[in-house]
Write a protein that holds these residues in place. Structure first.
Motif, PDB file in Angstrom:
ATOM      1  N   THR A   1      -4.577  -0.677  -9.643  1.00  0.00           N
ATOM      2  CA  THR A   1      -3.864   0.684  -9.438  1.00  0.00           C
ATOM      3  C   THR A   1      -4.129   1.301  -8.038  1.00  0.00           C
ATOM      4  OG1 THR A   1      -5.758   1.854 -10.286  1.00  0.00           O
ATOM      5  CG2 THR A   1      -4.119   1.300 -12.037  1.00  0.00           C
ATOM      6  N   ARG A   2      -3.437   2.175  -7.512  1.00  0.00           N
ATOM      7  CA  ARG A   2      -3.931   2.631  -6.157  1.00  0.00           C
ATOM      8  C   ARG A   2      -5.272   2.899  -5.926  1.00  0.00           C
ATOM      9  NH1 ARG A   2       0.961   6.875  -7.092  1.00  0.00           N
ATOM     10  NH2 ARG A   2       0.157   8.264  -8.279  1.00  0.00           N
TER      11      ARG A   2
ATOM     12  N   PRO B   1       4.951   5.454 -11.452  1.00  0.00           N
ATOM     13  CA  PRO B   1       4.045   4.850 -12.708  1.00  0.00           C
ATOM     14  C   PRO B   1       3.251   3.887 -12.046  1.00  0.00           C
ATOM     15  CG  PRO B   1       6.233   4.941 -13.451  1.00  0.00           C
ATOM     16  CD  PRO B   1       6.183   5.143 -12.038  1.00  0.00           C
ATOM     17  N   GLN B   2       1.899   3.761 -12.305  1.00  0.00           N
ATOM     18  CA  GLN B   2       0.932   2.867 -11.987  1.00  0.00           C
ATOM     19  C   GLN B   2       0.613   1.664 -13.041  1.00  0.00           C
ATOM     20  OE1 GLN B   2      -1.085   2.821  -8.530  1.00  0.00           O
ATOM     21  NE2 GLN B   2       0.811   4.045  -8.562  1.00  0.00           N
ATOM     22  N   PHE B   3       0.417   0.466 -12.470  1.00  0.00           N
ATOM     23  CA  PHE B   3       0.118  -0.527 -13.357  1.00  0.00           C
ATOM     24  C   PHE B   3      -1.009  -1.387 -12.947  1.00  0.00           C
ATOM     25  CE2 PHE B   3       3.063  -2.323 -10.326  1.00  0.00           C
ATOM     26  CZ  PHE B   3       2.425  -3.601  -9.924  1.00  0.00           C
ATOM     27  N   ARG B   4      -1.646  -2.148 -13.644  1.00  0.00           N
ATOM     28  CA  ARG B   4      -2.559  -3.038 -13.146  1.00  0.00           C
ATOM     29  C   ARG B   4      -2.568  -4.265 -14.152  1.00  0.00           C
ATOM     30  NH1 ARG B   4      -8.051   0.180 -14.974  1.00  0.00           N
ATOM     31  NH2 ARG B   4      -7.808   0.142 -17.232  1.00  0.00           N
ATOM     32  N   ALA B   5      -3.140  -5.608 -13.578  1.00  0.00           N
ATOM     33  CA  ALA B   5      -3.271  -6.523 -14.332  1.00  0.00           C
ATOM     34  C   ALA B   5      -4.369  -7.466 -13.876  1.00  0.00           C
ATOM     35  CB  ALA B   5      -1.838  -7.553 -13.923  1.00  0.00           C
ATOM     36  N   HIS B   6      -5.663  -7.158 -14.403  1.00  0.00           N
ATOM     37  CA  HIS B   6      -6.822  -7.564 -13.859  1.00  0.00           C
ATOM     38  C   HIS B   6      -7.068  -8.956 -14.382  1.00  0.00           C
ATOM     39  CE1 HIS B   6      -8.875  -3.431 -13.909  1.00  0.00           C
ATOM     40  NE2 HIS B   6      -7.783  -3.326 -12.910  1.00  0.00           N
ATOM     41  N   GLY B   7      -6.379  -9.339 -15.624  1.00  0.00           N
ATOM     42  CA  GLY B   7      -6.558 -10.733 -16.079  1.00  0.00           C
ATOM     43  C   GLY B   7      -5.798 -11.675 -15.342  1.00  0.00           C
ATOM     44  N   LEU B   8      -4.647 -11.061 -14.894  1.00  0.00           N
ATOM     45  CA  LEU B   8      -3.705 -12.205 -14.469  1.00  0.00           C
ATOM     46  C   LEU B   8      -4.241 -12.479 -12.853  1.00  0.00           C
ATOM     47  CD1 LEU B   8      -0.994 -13.632 -13.636  1.00  0.00           C
ATOM     48  CD2 LEU B   8      -0.027 -11.222 -13.223  1.00  0.00           C
ATOM     49  N   LEU B   9      -4.695 -11.237 -12.252  1.00  0.00           N
ATOM     50  CA  LEU B   9      -5.143 -11.222 -10.902  1.00  0.00           C
ATOM     51  C   LEU B   9      -6.335 -12.243 -11.027  1.00  0.00           C
ATOM     52  CD1 LEU B   9      -5.556 -10.385  -7.966  1.00  0.00           C
ATOM     53  CD2 LEU B   9      -7.158  -8.385  -9.145  1.00  0.00           C
ATOM     54  N   GLN B  10      -7.209 -12.249 -11.674  1.00  0.00           N
ATOM     55  CA  GLN B  10      -8.445 -12.863 -11.705  1.00  0.00           C
ATOM     56  C   GLN B  10      -8.077 -14.596 -12.190  1.00  0.00           C
ATOM     57  OE1 GLN B  10     -10.994 -11.257 -10.706  1.00  0.00           O
ATOM     58  NE2 GLN B  10     -11.946 -13.182 -10.215  1.00  0.00           N
ATOM     59  N   ARG B  11      -7.043 -14.687 -13.003  1.00  0.00           N
ATOM     60  CA  ARG B  11      -6.671 -16.079 -13.295  1.00  0.00           C
ATOM     61  C   ARG B  11      -5.846 -16.685 -11.861  1.00  0.00           C
ATOM     62  NH1 ARG B  11      -5.316 -13.812 -18.188  1.00  0.00           N
ATOM     63  NH2 ARG B  11      -3.089 -13.565 -17.527  1.00  0.00           N
TER      64      ARG B  11
ATOM     65  N   TRP C   1       0.797  -1.209  -0.138  1.00  0.00           N
ATOM     66  CA  TRP C   1      -0.123   0.053  -0.053  1.00  0.00           C
ATOM     67  C   TRP C   1       0.799   1.340   0.010  1.00  0.00           C
ATOM     68  CZ3 TRP C   1      -4.990   1.772  -0.134  1.00  0.00           C
ATOM     69  CH2 TRP C   1      -5.499   2.987   0.382  1.00  0.00           C
ATOM     70  N   PHE C   2       1.826   1.350   0.929  1.00  0.00           N
ATOM     71  CA  PHE C   2       2.870   2.399   1.036  1.00  0.00           C
ATOM     72  C   PHE C   2       3.605   2.745  -0.288  1.00  0.00           C
ATOM     73  CE2 PHE C   2       7.084   4.010   1.704  1.00  0.00           C
ATOM     74  CZ  PHE C   2       6.989   5.275   2.107  1.00  0.00           C
ATOM     75  N   VAL C   3       4.114   1.395  -1.081  1.00  0.00           N
ATOM     76  CA  VAL C   3       4.794   1.655  -2.414  1.00  0.00           C
ATOM     77  C   VAL C   3       4.052   2.050  -3.410  1.00  0.00           C
ATOM     78  CG1 VAL C   3       6.083   0.438  -3.948  1.00  0.00           C
ATOM     79  CG2 VAL C   3       6.609   0.020  -1.513  1.00  0.00           C
ATOM     80  N   LYS C   4       2.775   1.562  -3.380  1.00  0.00           N
ATOM     81  CA  LYS C   4       1.722   1.885  -4.391  1.00  0.00           C
ATOM     82  C   LYS C   4       1.325   3.496  -4.297  1.00  0.00           C
ATOM     83  CE  LYS C   4      -0.482  -0.760  -6.932  1.00  0.00           C
ATOM     84  NZ  LYS C   4      -0.345  -1.353  -8.155  1.00  0.00           N
ATOM     85  N   ARG C   5       1.580   3.756  -3.219  1.00  0.00           N
ATOM     86  CA  ARG C   5       1.040   5.257  -2.987  1.00  0.00           C
ATOM     87  C   ARG C   5       2.274   6.435  -3.270  1.00  0.00           C
ATOM     88  NH1 ARG C   5      -4.083   5.252  -3.154  1.00  0.00           N
ATOM     89  NH2 ARG C   5      -3.908   7.290  -2.504  1.00  0.00           N
ATOM     90  N   LEU C   6       3.526   5.775  -3.526  1.00  0.00           N
ATOM     91  CA  LEU C   6       4.388   6.913  -4.056  1.00  0.00           C
ATOM     92  C   LEU C   6       4.048   7.350  -5.443  1.00  0.00           C
ATOM     93  CD1 LEU C   6       7.699   4.607  -2.639  1.00  0.00           C
ATOM     94  CD2 LEU C   6       6.674   6.766  -1.525  1.00  0.00           C
TER      95      LEU C   6
END
Length: 280
Positions: free
Chosen positions: A207-208, A68-78, A60-65
């Motif tokens: 993303t955050r 650049p933001q990233f997300r991986a919805h497909g990987l998360l759900q798999r 959480w702390f690192v994501k608030r820095l």
């Protein structure tokens, strides 16, 4: 009600099995009591929650820095579906699937009985773990926010709706005791232990802003309870909401309990409305 082998159930759990002062379906109680008696809940879960809560706050702390933001919805759900299929107990998986259906029904009830026209109903009713590859947890959250936004400012009815005036157009009653898939030898994790693992994945692969919204969306429980309570003339529904005050945004502290109480809230509200539907 639950398969406890040769172990007698404690007096408290026997009382819990029959207490429906708060509305809840017998199938949900059966699944929950099975989950309570899963050995990992009392041995592995406390350690997992302690260690993974620290990891979650670090992510959480690192994501608030300002990175650049990233997300991986497909990987998360798999990853979630694979993990549920191989390591989460069948009754915990049934609880997860029930949550999709109960919340979809509650929101569809609001849509069907709102003065706002043109709001698309929810269709998230997965019946198998693999269905969650499409009816995903991310979509589950986004659909909640969409419905509240599209319904617009709440206009309470002048009087509660009569039984015959209530619409159940998009309501889908849950089936009774659904058959659970055969258990693999590795499927030993209880509901809360599984969530302790999932919450770090969610924080990392969203993303955050997405993650912040997801963990604060629970607080809309109170808003939903107030609206439905005014529609059916039952102000006590607001007392069922553990997560409250949506304008006050919070971080991941106490997330496991807040998530679990959100699940109970949707079960309570679903059961209350299903009783009303059956009486009508």
């Amino acid at each position: 009600m639950a398969d406890t082998g040769n172990r007698p159930r404690s007096p408290f759990l026997r009382a819990l099995a029959v207490d429906d002062s708060l509305p809840i379906e017998p199938e949900a109680v059966r699944l929950w009591l099975n989950d309570i008696e899963t050995p990992t809940r009392w041995s592995l879960r406390p350690l997992l929650q302690f260690l993974l809560a620290m990891l979650l706050h670090l992510i959480w702390f690192v994501k608030r820095l300002p990175l650049p933001q990233f997300r991986a919805h497909g990987l998360l759900q798999r990853l979630i579906c694979w993990f549920c299929s191989h390591f989460v107990s069948p009754h915990a998986n049934r609880l997860i699937l029930r949550h999709f259906a109960t919340e979809s029904n509650v929101l569809n009830f609001l849509i069907d009985n709102s003065e706002e026209l043109g709001v698309e109903p929810l269709t998230l009713y997965p019946s198998r773990i693999d269905d969650m590859l499409d009816a995903s947890f991310v979509k589950h959250d986004q659909e909640l926010f969409r419905v509240i936004e599209e319904l617009g400012p709440w206009r309470p009815p002048a009087a509660p709706l009569s039984t015959h005036a209530i619409s159940w157009r998009h309501w889908r009653p849950l089936e009774g005791a659904a058959g659970e898939a055969p258990r693999k030898r590795t499927q030993v994790l209880d509901f809360e232990s599984a969530h302790a693992l999932f919450m770090c994945l969610f924080c990392l692969l969203l993303t955050r802003e997405e993650y912040r919204d997801a963990i604060n969306g629970f607080n809309l429980d109170q808003s939903i309870a107030i609206r439905i309570g005014q529609l059916i003339g039952d102000p006590s529904l607001a007392e069922m909401a553990y997560n409250k005050y949506p304008h006050y945004l919070v971080g991941p502290w106490n997330l496991s309990q807040r998530f679990l109480m959100h699940g109970f809230f949707t079960e309570y509200l679903y059961a209350r409305l299903e009783r009303l539907r059956c009486r009508g």
